[in-house]
Design a protein around this motif. Structure first.
Motif, PDB file in Angstrom:
ATOM      1  N   MET A 221       0.835  -1.145  -0.068  1.00  0.00           N
ATOM      2  CA  MET A 221      -0.044   0.224  -0.155  1.00  0.00           C
ATOM      3  C   MET A 221       0.862   1.398   0.067  1.00  0.00           C
ATOM      4  N   LEU A 222       0.658   2.142  -0.937  1.00  0.00           N
ATOM      5  CA  LEU A 222       1.100   3.637  -1.050  1.00  0.00           C
ATOM      6  C   LEU A 222       0.010   4.357  -0.117  1.00  0.00           C
ATOM      7  N   ASP A 223       0.442   4.739   1.115  1.00  0.00           N
ATOM      8  CA  ASP A 223      -0.417   5.417   1.955  1.00  0.00           C
ATOM      9  C   ASP A 223       0.163   6.890   2.016  1.00  0.00           C
ATOM     10  N   GLN A 224      -0.928   7.717   2.772  1.00  0.00           N
ATOM     11  CA  GLN A 224      -0.428   9.183   2.997  1.00  0.00           C
ATOM     12  C   GLN A 224       0.582   9.447   3.925  1.00  0.00           C
ATOM     13  N   ARG A 225       1.039   8.182   4.639  1.00  0.00           N
ATOM     14  CA  ARG A 225       1.860   8.747   5.992  1.00  0.00           C
ATOM     15  C   ARG A 225       3.223   8.481   5.726  1.00  0.00           C
ATOM     16  N   LEU A 226       3.758   7.991   4.556  1.00  0.00           N
ATOM     17  CA  LEU A 226       5.148   7.862   4.366  1.00  0.00           C
ATOM     18  C   LEU A 226       5.791   6.953   5.262  1.00  0.00           C
TER      19      LEU A 226
ATOM     20  N   ARG B  77       7.164  11.034  -2.184  1.00  0.00           N
ATOM     21  CA  ARG B  77       6.236  10.020  -2.502  1.00  0.00           C
ATOM     22  C   ARG B  77       6.676   9.169  -3.749  1.00  0.00           C
ATOM     23  N   ARG B  78       7.608   9.711  -4.615  1.00  0.00           N
ATOM     24  CA  ARG B  78       8.215   9.031  -5.560  1.00  0.00           C
ATOM     25  C   ARG B  78       8.958   8.045  -5.353  1.00  0.00           C
ATOM     26  N   LEU B  79       9.911   8.295  -4.432  1.00  0.00           N
ATOM     27  CA  LEU B  79      10.608   7.453  -3.779  1.00  0.00           C
ATOM     28  C   LEU B  79      10.053   6.033  -2.970  1.00  0.00           C
ATOM     29  N   GLN B  80       8.869   6.482  -2.227  1.00  0.00           N
ATOM     30  CA  GLN B  80       8.182   5.483  -1.497  1.00  0.00           C
ATOM     31  C   GLN B  80       7.539   4.389  -2.811  1.00  0.00           C
ATOM     32  N   LEU B  81       7.010   4.997  -3.810  1.00  0.00           N
ATOM     33  CA  LEU B  81       6.466   4.009  -5.005  1.00  0.00           C
ATOM     34  C   LEU B  81       7.572   3.285  -5.479  1.00  0.00           C
ATOM     35  N   MET B  82       8.841   3.865  -5.551  1.00  0.00           N
ATOM     36  CA  MET B  82       9.963   3.019  -6.270  1.00  0.00           C
ATOM     37  C   MET B  82      10.429   1.817  -5.513  1.00  0.00           C
TER      38      MET B  82
ATOM     39  N   LEU C  33       9.999  -2.262  -6.265  1.00  0.00           N
ATOM     40  CA  LEU C  33      11.216  -3.081  -6.128  1.00  0.00           C
ATOM     41  C   LEU C  33      10.774  -4.208  -5.521  1.00  0.00           C
ATOM     42  N   HIS C  34       9.828  -4.209  -4.598  1.00  0.00           N
ATOM     43  CA  HIS C  34       9.488  -5.486  -3.661  1.00  0.00           C
ATOM     44  C   HIS C  34       8.506  -6.508  -4.412  1.00  0.00           C
ATOM     45  N   GLU C  35       8.088  -6.043  -5.642  1.00  0.00           N
ATOM     46  CA  GLU C  35       7.180  -6.805  -6.662  1.00  0.00           C
ATOM     47  C   GLU C  35       6.098  -7.289  -5.633  1.00  0.00           C
ATOM     48  N   PRO C  36       5.236  -6.507  -5.203  1.00  0.00           N
ATOM     49  CA  PRO C  36       3.889  -7.075  -4.875  1.00  0.00           C
ATOM     50  C   PRO C  36       3.027  -7.440  -6.145  1.00  0.00           C
ATOM     51  N   ASN C  37       1.860  -8.097  -5.915  1.00  0.00           N
ATOM     52  CA  ASN C  37       1.109  -8.340  -7.091  1.00  0.00           C
ATOM     53  C   ASN C  37      -0.344  -7.697  -6.885  1.00  0.00           C
ATOM     54  N   VAL C  38      -0.493  -7.175  -5.772  1.00  0.00           N
ATOM     55  CA  VAL C  38      -1.614  -6.329  -5.539  1.00  0.00           C
ATOM     56  C   VAL C  38      -1.076  -4.911  -4.893  1.00  0.00           C
ATOM     57  N   LEU C  39      -1.502  -3.949  -5.751  1.00  0.00           N
ATOM     58  CA  LEU C  39      -0.945  -2.718  -5.405  1.00  0.00           C
ATOM     59  C   LEU C  39      -2.047  -1.529  -4.997  1.00  0.00           C
ATOM     60  N   ILE C  40      -2.075  -1.307  -3.663  1.00  0.00           N
ATOM     61  CA  ILE C  40      -3.243  -0.264  -3.198  1.00  0.00           C
ATOM     62  C   ILE C  40      -2.802   1.120  -3.007  1.00  0.00           C
ATOM     63  N   LEU C  41      -3.286   2.163  -3.691  1.00  0.00           N
ATOM     64  CA  LEU C  41      -2.892   3.429  -3.902  1.00  0.00           C
ATOM     65  C   LEU C  41      -4.079   4.561  -3.103  1.00  0.00           C
ATOM     66  N   ASP C  42      -3.318   5.172  -2.126  1.00  0.00           N
ATOM     67  CA  ASP C  42      -4.343   5.797  -1.178  1.00  0.00           C
ATOM     68  C   ASP C  42      -3.875   7.206  -1.303  1.00  0.00           C
ATOM     69  N   GLU C  43      -4.722   7.911  -2.244  1.00  0.00           N
ATOM     70  CA  GLU C  43      -4.339   9.262  -2.516  1.00  0.00           C
ATOM     71  C   GLU C  43      -2.879   9.539  -2.863  1.00  0.00           C
ATOM     72  N   PRO C  44      -2.482   8.907  -4.127  1.00  0.00           N
ATOM     73  CA  PRO C  44      -1.012   8.977  -4.514  1.00  0.00           C
ATOM     74  C   PRO C  44      -0.789  10.249  -5.006  1.00  0.00           C
ATOM     75  N   THR C  45      -1.677  11.152  -5.392  1.00  0.00           N
ATOM     76  CA  THR C  45      -1.491  12.433  -6.326  1.00  0.00           C
ATOM     77  C   THR C  45      -0.845  13.589  -5.237  1.00  0.00           C
ATOM     78  N   ASN C  46      -0.896  13.523  -4.032  1.00  0.00           N
ATOM     79  CA  ASN C  46      -0.545  14.417  -2.957  1.00  0.00           C
ATOM     80  C   ASN C  46       1.127  14.822  -3.378  1.00  0.00           C
ATOM     81  N   ASP C  47       1.245  16.152  -3.566  1.00  0.00           N
ATOM     82  CA  ASP C  47       2.682  16.608  -3.735  1.00  0.00           C
ATOM     83  C   ASP C  47       3.340  16.325  -4.860  1.00  0.00           C
ATOM     84  N   LEU C  48       2.425  15.832  -6.046  1.00  0.00           N
ATOM     85  CA  LEU C  48       3.089  15.642  -7.384  1.00  0.00           C
ATOM     86  C   LEU C  48       2.597  16.663  -8.226  1.00  0.00           C
ATOM     87  N   ASP C  49       3.497  17.042  -9.143  1.00  0.00           N
ATOM     88  CA  ASP C  49       3.354  18.068 -10.202  1.00  0.00           C
ATOM     89  C   ASP C  49       2.791  17.170 -11.432  1.00  0.00           C
TER      90      ASP C  49
END
Length: 604
Positions: free
Chosen positions: A358-363, A421-426, A430-446
């Motif tokens: 999960m890519l969450d908002q808390r980093l 946020r970008r480093l968190q996603l990378m 790299l850990h190769e999950p097969n289910v990815l959950i994105l919780d408000e992934p656009t915060n702080d991105l242009d």
């Protein structure tokens, strides 16, 4: 058009770099400007300079006499001892502000769920932000500057704000300049776009879709060093032209030129190939929520039901967006899927090979490595990552996500919000999950980084679940949308538009019932009672609809099993299954809408 304000030969520099050099811009009556650019290039600084909140090192800012300007700054702070009522309507008596249609609309659109007498010190960051926006919009301004106004707004709030701004002034009056990463919002409100880059400001006609076309044309004529960015923007344009024609029909740009540019551009995703890879990685079982409900104890000791009777069989390779107002239960639903929330009743079944990330908002993933340099973090990870059939090193993946080689020596704690946020996603990829959950992934991105992230997700062969108020992102990276309405999960084949229609319909019914309950019976003859024959006819129709819903539900379940067992190399057969699935989902949605209408008539 009459001039409102502008800047001539603007120059601003910091010790390490030049922000603006010889910049001249102007805003005239009736113009609605969207400002885009990379994080750190000076978008917010431009608003502060034009508003007079910051002085330039050179040049001058001019404003026509008598022009009033209101600004929402990212750092706006309301006093802690101020109440919501004092912030929004000031010292005006209730009969004064309640008689103003605009004020009522702003309160209903932004702060209806916030206690009116609550002090700022007791509000969350999102509630404070919405209160500050409401306080700004209840006043009359000739010019509005809005810096990331959609932050902390849900999909409904963003749609309301766009409609409010379109109706706020007549077409040839007022001026708006807005900085936002929300591309749907830019298209809705902007008549022109300013791109801030390389110490200058470049103007474009139209909103975000028109800007993408013009920028592709500019990049095509530029040097070969722009080829990487050009290819990415072509892909973005291809999706805009194919997937959202209503959006590109509004701006005045050359349709023939757009079609020529994307003539040889493939679809953004090969859905069949991705589904085949997903089944190979996941098997036929991912996560099944079977008649699941979740309740929490409330302050008075009673149970508050957040989700009820949720039935969702998540398929391998499924790409779904989840919609709902703040507090509807979206995070609870994600927690059920990820295993961090336990159901009160029902069952959650997970496949044996499922690996959820999960890519969450808390980093939270970055807390233990905040003092390490990016290069050290990357060195510990895998030596390669495969995306779209291509093998990338972690360094190449970082480059694809907008990092430069010079930034590899930067400690994680010194990264900007968008870089984290970008480093968190990378690290997650790299850990190769097969289910990815994105919780408000656009915060702080242009907008450029959002396009890069979307491009990366296009070739990701797994199950993708997204919660976001960014409507553009939802439509771009997911193939279907679900909504949480009154604690229940339902599929919305019409996407965000259908969800907003359902919400408006529910609000209208509630308002009508409230109004009817508040009037004395003598004033309108009491509530209209159904006759016995009418009630029996409605009950019979409701029973018929329920049986048809059950049949389509069972058939969808069988279809899900067929997908898992079907020969994944049989593209024609898979295509037929997908067509039948869409057909059944539309039928099921229509039946659900009919069921709601009949239930409301019986309960009225």
């Amino acid at each position: 058009m009459a001039h409102l304000l502008g800047a001539e030969n603007l120059h601003l520099e910091y010790p390490t770099r030049v922000i603006f050099d010889s910049v001249t811009v102007g805003l005239s009556e009736g113009e609605r400007i969207g400002v885009v650019g990379r994080n750190g290039d000076g978008k917010s600084t431009l608003l502060r300079l034009l508003a007079g909140r910051q002085e330039p090192d050179g040049g001058r800012v001019t404003r026509r006499g008598g022009v009033t300007l209101g600004m929402l700054d990212q750092s706006d702070e309301l006093p802690d001892d101020l109440t919501v009522a004092e912030a929004v309507v000031g010292g005006r008596a209730e009969h004064e502000w309640a008689g103003d249609a605009r004020t009522r609309d702003v309160i209903a659109g932004l702060v209806a769920d916030i206690p009116w007498e609550a002090q700022m010190s007791r509000l969350s960051g999102g509630q404070r932000r919405r209160t500050a926006l409401a306080a700004l919009l209840t006043h009359d301004w000739d010019v509005l500057f809005l810096d990331e106004p959609t932050n902390h707004l849900d999909v409904e709030g963003v749609a309301w704000l766009a409609e409010h701004l379109k109706r706020r002034w007549s077409p040839n009056s007022g001026g708006l300049v807005v900085v936002t990463h929300d591309r749907w919002f830019l298209d809705e409100v902007s008549t022109a776009t300013w791109e801030v880059h390389d110490a200058t400001i470049e103007p474009f006609e139209g909103g975000y879709a028109a800007y993408v076309l013009q920028r592709v044309e500019r990049d095509r004529m530029a040097a070969a060093t722009e080829s990487k960015r050009q290819n990415l923007l072509r892909k973005e344009l291809a999706w805009l032209r194919r997937g959202a024609p209503a959006r590109t029909s509004k701006p005045k740009f050359r349709i023939d030129a757009a079609n020529a540019l994307i003539e040889n551009e493939p679809p953004v995703r090969d859905s069949v190939a991705l589904s085949q890879l997903a089944v190979a990685r996941l098997g036929k079982d991912v996560v099944d929520l079977l008649d699941v409900s979740v309740s929490y104890p409330s302050e008075n000791g009673a149970e508050t039901e957040v989700l009820r009777d949720v039935e969702w069989r998540i398929a391998p390779g499924e790409r779904s967006g989840i919609l709902g107002v703040n507090g509807a239960g979206k995070s609870t639903l994600l927690g059920l899927i990820a295993g961090t929330v336990q159901s009160t009743s029902g069952r959650v079944k997970r496949g044996k090979t499922v690996r959820i990330a999960m890519l969450d908002q808390r980093l939270a993933e970055l807390a233990d490595i905040q003092h390490e340099r990016i290069s050290a973090v990357v060195a510990r990870e895998k030596t390669s990552y495969v995306t779209g059939g291509k093998e990338l090193t972690p360094g190449q993946l970082l480059e694809r996500l907008g990092f430069t080689s010079a930034q590899l020596s930067t400690p994680v704690k010194d990264l900007s919000g968008g870089q984290k946020r970008r480093l968190q996603l990378m690290l997650i990829l790299l850990h190769e999950p097969n289910v990815l959950i994105l919780d408000e992934p656009t915060n702080d991105l242009d907008t450029d980084m959002l396009a890069a992230m979307e491009d990366l997700l296009d070739s990701w062969p797994g199950t993708l679940l997204v919660v976001s108020h960014d409507r553009y992102l939802l439509e771009r990276v997911t193939d279907s949308q679900y909504a949480i309405l009154d604690g229940r999960l339902r599929h919305v084949p019409g996407g965000v538009d259908e969800y907003l229609r359902l919400r408006r319909s529910a609000q209208q019914v509630q308002a009508a019932q409230t109004a009817a309950a508040g009037k004395p019976a003598a004033a309108h003859g009491g509530p209209v009672e159904l006759t016995g024959a009418e009630r029996r006819a409605l009950e019979k129709e409701l029973s018929s609809v329920e049986r048809r819903m059950e049949r389509t539900g069972h058939e969808l379940g069988r279809l899900h099993d067929d997908f898992a067992t079907h020969d994944q190399s049989d593209y024609v057969g898979l295509g037929r299954l997908q067509s039948r699935q869409r057909e059944l989902e539309e039928q099921h949605s229509d039946l659900e809408t009919k069921w709601l209408e009949l239930s409301e008539r019986l309960e009225a």
